[in-house]
Design a protein around this motif. Structure first.
Motif, mmCIF file in Angstrom:
data_model
loop_
_atom_site.group_PDB
_atom_site.id
_atom_site.type_symbol
_atom_site.label_atom_id
_atom_site.label_comp_id
_atom_site.label_asym_id
_atom_site.label_seq_id
_atom_site.Cartn_x
_atom_site.Cartn_y
_atom_site.Cartn_z
ATOM 1 N N ASN A 49 -9.623 14.274 7.664
ATOM 2 C CA ASN A 49 -8.753 12.614 7.736
ATOM 3 C C ASN A 49 -8.170 13.136 6.209
ATOM 4 N N TYR A 50 -8.304 13.301 5.333
ATOM 5 C CA TYR A 50 -7.252 13.605 3.816
ATOM 6 C C TYR A 50 -6.426 14.591 3.323
ATOM 7 N N TYR A 51 -6.387 15.942 4.333
ATOM 8 C CA TYR A 51 -5.401 16.728 3.807
ATOM 9 C C TYR A 51 -4.867 17.261 5.069
ATOM 10 N N PRO A 52 -4.520 15.796 6.794
ATOM 11 C CA PRO A 52 -4.553 16.492 8.100
ATOM 12 C C PRO A 52 -2.914 17.611 8.086
ATOM 13 N N TYR A 92 -7.307 6.594 3.228
ATOM 14 C CA TYR A 92 -6.857 8.131 2.191
ATOM 15 C C TYR A 92 -7.255 7.607 1.198
ATOM 16 N N LEU A 93 -6.590 6.405 0.752
ATOM 17 C CA LEU A 93 -6.000 6.137 -0.879
ATOM 18 C C LEU A 93 -7.154 5.544 -1.032
ATOM 19 N N LYS A 94 -7.780 4.830 0.070
ATOM 20 C CA LYS A 94 -9.404 4.719 -0.744
ATOM 21 C C LYS A 94 -10.166 5.914 -1.462
ATOM 22 N N GLN A 98 1.051 -1.080 -0.116
ATOM 23 C CA GLN A 98 -0.125 0.580 0.205
ATOM 24 C C GLN A 98 0.781 1.549 -0.045
ATOM 25 N N LEU A 99 1.596 1.100 -0.657
ATOM 26 C CA LEU A 99 2.417 2.260 -1.135
ATOM 27 C C LEU A 99 2.695 3.221 -2.961
ATOM 28 N N PRO A 100 1.511 3.809 -3.144
ATOM 29 C CA PRO A 100 1.693 4.284 -4.396
ATOM 30 C C PRO A 100 2.708 4.846 -4.275
ATOM 31 N N SER A 101 3.173 5.339 -5.502
ATOM 32 C CA SER A 101 4.801 6.159 -5.841
ATOM 33 C C SER A 101 3.862 7.472 -5.704
ATOM 34 N N GLN A 102 3.098 7.912 -6.128
ATOM 35 C CA GLN A 102 2.819 10.014 -5.987
ATOM 36 C C GLN A 102 2.377 10.099 -4.887
ATOM 37 N N HIS A 103 1.701 8.801 -3.394
ATOM 38 C CA HIS A 103 1.538 9.423 -2.182
ATOM 39 C C HIS A 103 2.929 8.861 -0.716
ATOM 40 N N GLN A 104 4.184 7.802 -1.486
ATOM 41 C CA GLN A 104 4.689 7.780 -0.520
ATOM 42 C C GLN A 104 6.347 8.760 -0.245
ATOM 43 N N LYS A 149 -1.926 3.050 14.008
ATOM 44 C CA LYS A 149 -2.891 4.262 13.676
ATOM 45 C C LYS A 149 -2.861 4.707 12.194
ATOM 46 N N ALA A 150 -1.768 5.523 12.166
ATOM 47 C CA ALA A 150 -1.569 5.781 11.328
ATOM 48 C C ALA A 150 -1.520 5.015 9.375
ATOM 49 N N LYS A 151 -1.371 4.329 9.490
ATOM 50 C CA LYS A 151 -1.856 3.276 8.610
ATOM 51 C C LYS A 151 -3.489 2.629 7.895
ATOM 52 N N GLU A 152 -3.954 2.938 9.205
ATOM 53 C CA GLU A 152 -5.197 2.991 9.123
ATOM 54 C C GLU A 152 -5.694 4.090 8.537
ATOM 55 N N ALA A 153 -5.027 5.500 8.925
ATOM 56 C CA ALA A 153 -5.777 6.495 7.752
ATOM 57 C C ALA A 153 -4.781 6.309 6.680
#
Length: 438
Positions: A268-271, A143-145, A111-117, A135-139
């Motif tokens: 949730n998506y722009y913390p 976000y990716l979904k 779960q590590l897309p190149s554009q978001h890593q 917890k960061a992983k679940e968040a």
């Protein structure tokens, strides 16, 4: 005096999980377990100190930037990589180590897309969850979904907000200049919003999508151009809400829906993109509304908000130069050539000299996060070697589990053989008894 006060804004803030904030928007000191609010996200992303003693400005002069742009054009690929390193700024070694661990965790789970890593995105989600990796992983997965379901990456290409000018007339808002650090300044005049007219020219769904498109532009264009202009990494926004005349009557069902949707998206998506929020012209009607609204905000967000009355100008001037403040907020800018400050979208992101530099950087060969930044103080192996080590450890663990399963299967096989043999013996004995009795 101004400098010492501004520096104090970036210190750790400790607030309580208790009953909430005071009326002035400052954290209350009620009983409860304190929660540490992290300092400004740019804290560790400063440029090296300049050789001379000149005070750095929040923007570059046109003449200075032209010279910078001309020299940049002559740079080769290696120099462009160096520029990327400079724009990334100096990172806290502790944060770097945690981001590396977080990246490995996401990598192993696919779960590590190149554009978001990139470092900055991962750090935001770690800070969002107080550096708790699980917890960061679940968040981050959420976000990716959301990005996939909402088709966020397609919005800049496919979404056309034709009603932009009509919306601006009944919902005055926009970016205007930068603060003294170099962060973009965002302003809304909530008291002048005509929700009925807004719903006549657009829908709540389209306005929400427009908000997402603006958030994407801020991350991908506004922050990078502000970083270039300020000569230091910029990664958050200073916001001002003018709530003159706002009260409980303004919090209608459509208004609540819009508030909740935007609040959910931003949280949730722009913390960690809000540096500080000033709510100005807060009268008694708004203070009653504020008691209801702040129940929807988390503790970290509340700690960044200051609710001010009608004498707010000095507070704004502490962090924003008068030239970057509209006259209706006590500044000196009118943007008359654009029909008003909130229609101008004034800022480094609209300076062609700066956007050309950003495009030149973006056009260069992409480099990995590990190439972008090398922490000399860190004794950790390169990221690629660390990933290999983690994968080897995971493979060894999987191999042991397979061996254990094989041993268990062999035991089961032996038990089944004994059971079959026992059944055969029983059948043979039963047959002999049957023959004897006959």
């Amino acid at each position: 005096m101004l400098t010492s006060k501004r520096e104090s804004l970036d210190r750790d803030i400790v607030i309580s999980r208790g009953s909430g904030d005071g009326e002035d928007g400052k954290p209350s000191s009620s009983l409860g377990k304190p929660k540490t609010i992290h300092p400004s996200i740019e804290t560790h992303w400063h440029f090296p100190a300049p050789q001379d003693s000149k005070k750095p400005s929040s923007s570059m002069s046109n003449l200075g930037f032209k010279k910078f742009r001309e020299s940049f054009k002559k740079l080769g690929g290696s120099s462009r990589k160096s520029m990327k390193m400079v724009l990334a700024g100096v990172r806290d070694p502790k944060d770097q180590k945690l981001v590396d661990s977080f990246r490995e965790l996401l990598f192993l789970q696919g779960q590590l897309p190149s554009q978001h890593q990139d470092y900055h995105t991962l750090l935001r989600f770690l800070r969002m969850r107080d550096f708790d990796l699980a917890k960061a992983k679940e968040a981050f997965f959420t976000y990716l979904k959301w990005r996939e379901d909402y088709r966020v990456d397609a919005i800049p290409k496919e979404f056309k907000f034709e009603e932009y000018e009509a919306v601006k007339k009944c919902y005055p808002h926009g970016f205007h200049g930068v603060d003294r650090y170099g962060r973009p300044v965002y302003i809304e005049r909530i008291g002048m919003v005509d929700l009925n007219k807004l719903l006549q020219v657009t829908t709540l769904e389209r306005f929400t999508k427009y908000h997402v498109s603006e958030q994407e532009k801020t991350l991908n264009v506004r922050y990078p151009t502000c970083s270039i202009a300020a000569k230091k990494h910029v990664a958050s926004t200073t916001s001002i809400l003018d709530v003159h005349g706002v009260g409980l009557a303004n919090f209608s069902k459509p208004a609540r829906y819009l508030f909740m949707e935007i609040q959910k998206i931003d949280s949730n998506y722009y913390p960690e993109t809000l540096n500080r929020l000033f709510i100005v012209n807060a009268g008694n009607g708004f203070k009653m509304l504020w008691k209801a609204v702040k129940a929807f905000l988390d503790a970290r967000t509340l700690a960044k908000i200051r609710v001010l009355g009608y004498n707010y100008q000095s507070d704004l001037l502490e962090v924003i130069d008068q030239s970057n403040l509209p006259t209706f907020l006590g500044g000196s800018c009118t943007c008359s050539e654009y029909g008003g400050c909130l229609l101008s979208d004034r800022g480094p992101w609209n300076n062609p000299e700066i956007t050309d530099v950003l495009q030149a950087i973006s056009a260069g060969n992409e480099v990995t996060d590990n190439e972008e930044y090398s922490n000399e103080a860190s004794e950790e192996p390169p990221m690629q070697n660390r990933r290999i080590q983690v994968l080897e450890a995971a493979l060894q663990d999987a191999k042991k589990k397979i061996e254990a399963l094989e041993a268990a299967l062999e035991d089961t096989k032996n038990v089944l053989k004994e059971l079959v043999q026992h059944v055969e013996e029983l059948r043979s004995t039963s047959w002999e008894v049957h023959c004897t009795s006959n």
